[in-house]
Motif scaffolding. Structure first.
Motif, PDB file in Angstrom:
ATOM      1  N   GLU A  20      42.404  77.490   8.877  1.00  0.00           N
ATOM      2  CA  GLU A  20      44.000  78.098   8.937  1.00  0.00           C
ATOM      3  C   GLU A  20      44.763  77.364   9.919  1.00  0.00           C
ATOM      4  O   GLU A  20      45.934  77.178  10.015  1.00  0.00           O
ATOM      5  CB  GLU A  20      43.994  79.515   8.935  1.00  0.00           C
ATOM      6  N   SER A  21      43.820  77.121  11.026  1.00  0.00           N
ATOM      7  CA  SER A  21      44.536  76.703  12.436  1.00  0.00           C
ATOM      8  C   SER A  21      44.997  75.196  12.373  1.00  0.00           C
ATOM      9  O   SER A  21      45.755  74.870  12.956  1.00  0.00           O
ATOM     10  CB  SER A  21      43.612  77.052  13.628  1.00  0.00           C
ATOM     11  N   MET A  23      46.163  73.918   9.474  1.00  0.00           N
ATOM     12  CA  MET A  23      46.862  73.693   8.026  1.00  0.00           C
ATOM     13  C   MET A  23      48.316  73.037   8.489  1.00  0.00           C
ATOM     14  O   MET A  23      48.755  72.421   7.857  1.00  0.00           O
ATOM     15  CB  MET A  23      47.125  75.013   7.535  1.00  0.00           C
ATOM     16  N   PRO A  24      48.723  73.631   9.790  1.00  0.00           N
ATOM     17  CA  PRO A  24      50.122  72.851  10.155  1.00  0.00           C
ATOM     18  C   PRO A  24      50.140  71.298  10.289  1.00  0.00           C
ATOM     19  O   PRO A  24      50.933  70.722   9.916  1.00  0.00           O
ATOM     20  CB  PRO A  24      50.258  73.615  11.569  1.00  0.00           C
ATOM     21  N   MET A  25      48.950  70.966  10.874  1.00  0.00           N
ATOM     22  CA  MET A  25      48.837  69.460  10.906  1.00  0.00           C
ATOM     23  C   MET A  25      48.788  68.848   9.646  1.00  0.00           C
ATOM     24  O   MET A  25      49.219  67.632   9.284  1.00  0.00           O
ATOM     25  CB  MET A  25      47.355  69.159  11.548  1.00  0.00           C
ATOM     26  N   HIS A  27      50.119  69.918   6.777  1.00  0.00           N
ATOM     27  CA  HIS A  27      51.610  70.119   6.280  1.00  0.00           C
ATOM     28  C   HIS A  27      52.448  69.133   6.962  1.00  0.00           C
ATOM     29  O   HIS A  27      53.424  68.597   6.380  1.00  0.00           O
ATOM     30  CB  HIS A  27      52.170  71.315   6.293  1.00  0.00           C
ATOM     31  N   GLU A  28      52.072  68.731   8.069  1.00  0.00           N
ATOM     32  CA  GLU A  28      53.003  67.628   8.549  1.00  0.00           C
ATOM     33  C   GLU A  28      52.511  66.381   8.458  1.00  0.00           C
ATOM     34  O   GLU A  28      53.100  65.295   8.616  1.00  0.00           O
ATOM     35  CB  GLU A  28      52.709  67.666  10.450  1.00  0.00           C
ATOM     36  N   GLU A  83      44.101  77.165   1.040  1.00  0.00           N
ATOM     37  CA  GLU A  83      45.467  77.588   0.517  1.00  0.00           C
ATOM     38  C   GLU A  83      45.396  76.999  -0.971  1.00  0.00           C
ATOM     39  O   GLU A  83      44.940  76.326  -1.505  1.00  0.00           O
ATOM     40  CB  GLU A  83      46.762  76.955   1.169  1.00  0.00           C
TER      41      GLU A  83
END
Length: 402
Positions: A20-21, A23-25, A27-28, A83
């Motif tokens: 989960e940590s 996932m921002p990367m 989505h970027e 996800e």
């Protein structure tokens, strides 16, 4: 309209200690290599969206490391996504509790593995009936059903044998019979035929197609072989580095590859063996339906050609030429009705025929060949130029990129 059975929405899978940590990367839009280098996590699947229709063979293909085997293991939650949504008949598989998931796996989906996955200490009959036995069926019930499926896959008489006594092809037939014996609606096949010799592999593909004509299972089939995908798939999805790069029918992928990666897959495919007449034929623009010669001549001039396909209430009859119609006008009343003295015999071809089988007829004919279905309906036409365009398409695309 096809009836969707399985829906995958926004599916992501990251392998590592804390998926989960990162996932921002993801989505970027950071690359798989960047994420691995910076975090030690591996991006397995990225934003997979697809629907699989009831009763179809849906093929997922790609090279090693593309994510295809990871994806198929999400359908029965052998792997949980980082996800995303997985629905089977509107049931959210991610919300199933352990006991519900166990029943789901036992009754809804069966799996056929690349390396057969047979239990060496059990007989062929026991292997095939194993799924029913753990469902609580009596020995009389599961053994009778297991015998039926062994007969269906051509292994009647092998019930008392052990897996080690069988050839690779026979072992895979046992694996297929075991998967079918539970009567699960969905069949997952992960590189099921790739360990087999080419001839046996072809035989297994034929058997799967024949069984599907009767059973109408929903089959999700994993392969790295495009020829196999084109042969058995109703639709195909192609993965690259965990992303879906194209999905569509075999002819859509073969004739309209989405990018250079897909083009690299399809460039060496023998199109004549992979495409049917229906996928490449042109609409029937030369239809003549008049009852009289005078009306037929008017229709002929309207289509701006010197021949047409005559069709009446009984279906396709033959080819009629402008010269023949004009000759009849000179010799008789233009109100004369059309009959078999006016048109010529011209063999038709089936829309389901493979291109390879109609090449000689197409090249030898003086006219474009009419494409006619079993009911005699004129569905299209296939010309020499049309055939050359399709069969030469791969080479032309390659030249265009040079």
């Amino acid at each position: 309209m096809p009836e969707p059975l399985i829906t995958i929405e926004g599916l992501y899978k990251v392998f590592g200690k804390n998926p989960e940590s990162v996932m921002p990367m993801v989505h970027e839009g950071r690359s798989k290599d960047d994420i691995l280098a910076e975090t030690g996590h591996t991006l397995g699947l990225k934003d997979i969206n697809l629907t699989i229709n009831k009763g179809e063979i849906f093929v997922i293909m790609g090279l090693s490391g593309s994510g295809k085997s990871t994806l198929i293991r999400h359908f029965n939650r052998l792997i949980d996504p980082t996800e995303g949504v997985i629905k089977v008949e509107n049931t959210d598989v991610m919300k199933l509790q352990p006991k519900e998931l166990e029943n789901f796996r036992r009754h809804k989906m069966s799996m056929v593995f690349q390396r057969f996955g047979l239990m060496p200490h059990r007989t062929v009959l026991e292997n095939v009936g194993y799924g029913l036995s753990i469902q609580g069926q009596s020995k009389a019930v599961w053994s009778a059903k297991a015998k039926e499926w062994l007969d269906t896959v051509g292994l009647a008489g092998y019930e008392a044998q052990y897996p080690a006594q069988l050839s690779g092809g026979q072992q895979q037939r046992v694996g297929l019979a075991r998967a079918l014996c539970t009567d699960a609606e969905i069949l997952l096949m992960d590189e099921a035929f790739s360990a087999l010799d080419p001839l046996i592999r072809s035989e297994m593909q034929d058997q799967l197609i024949e069984l599907q004509d009767t059973l109408h299972k929903t089959i999700i089939f994993i392969t790295h072989d495009l020829d196999e995908a084109l042969r058995i798939g109703d639709r195909i999805a192609i993965l690259k580095d965990g992303e879906m790069v194209q999905q569509g029918t075999p002819d859509e992928i073969l004739l309209n590859p989405a990018n250079d990666y897909v083009e690299a897959f399809v460039k060496d495919v023998n199109r004549a063996r992979a495409l049917t007449v229906e996928t490449v034929m042109k609409p029937p623009s030369r239809r003549i339906t008049a009852d009289t010669i005078e009306e037929a001549l008017i229709q002929m001039k309207a289509i701006k050609g010197d021949y047409g396909y005559y069709v009446n209430d009984d279906g396709y009859q033959g080819v009629v030429t402008q010269d023949a119609l004009e000759a009849c006008c000179d010799d008789a009343s233009t109100s004369q009705e059309m009959d078999d003295t006016v048109w010529e015999d011209l063999p038709s071809i089936s829309p389901d025929a493979m291109l390879e089988s109609v090449i000689p007829e197409t090249l030898d004919a003086d006219y474009s060949l009419p494409v006619v279905d079993e009911e005699g309906n004129l569905k299209g036409e296939l010309s020499k130029s049309n055939l050359a365009e399709v069969l030469g398409g791969a080479e032309k695309k390659s030249e265009d990129r040079v």
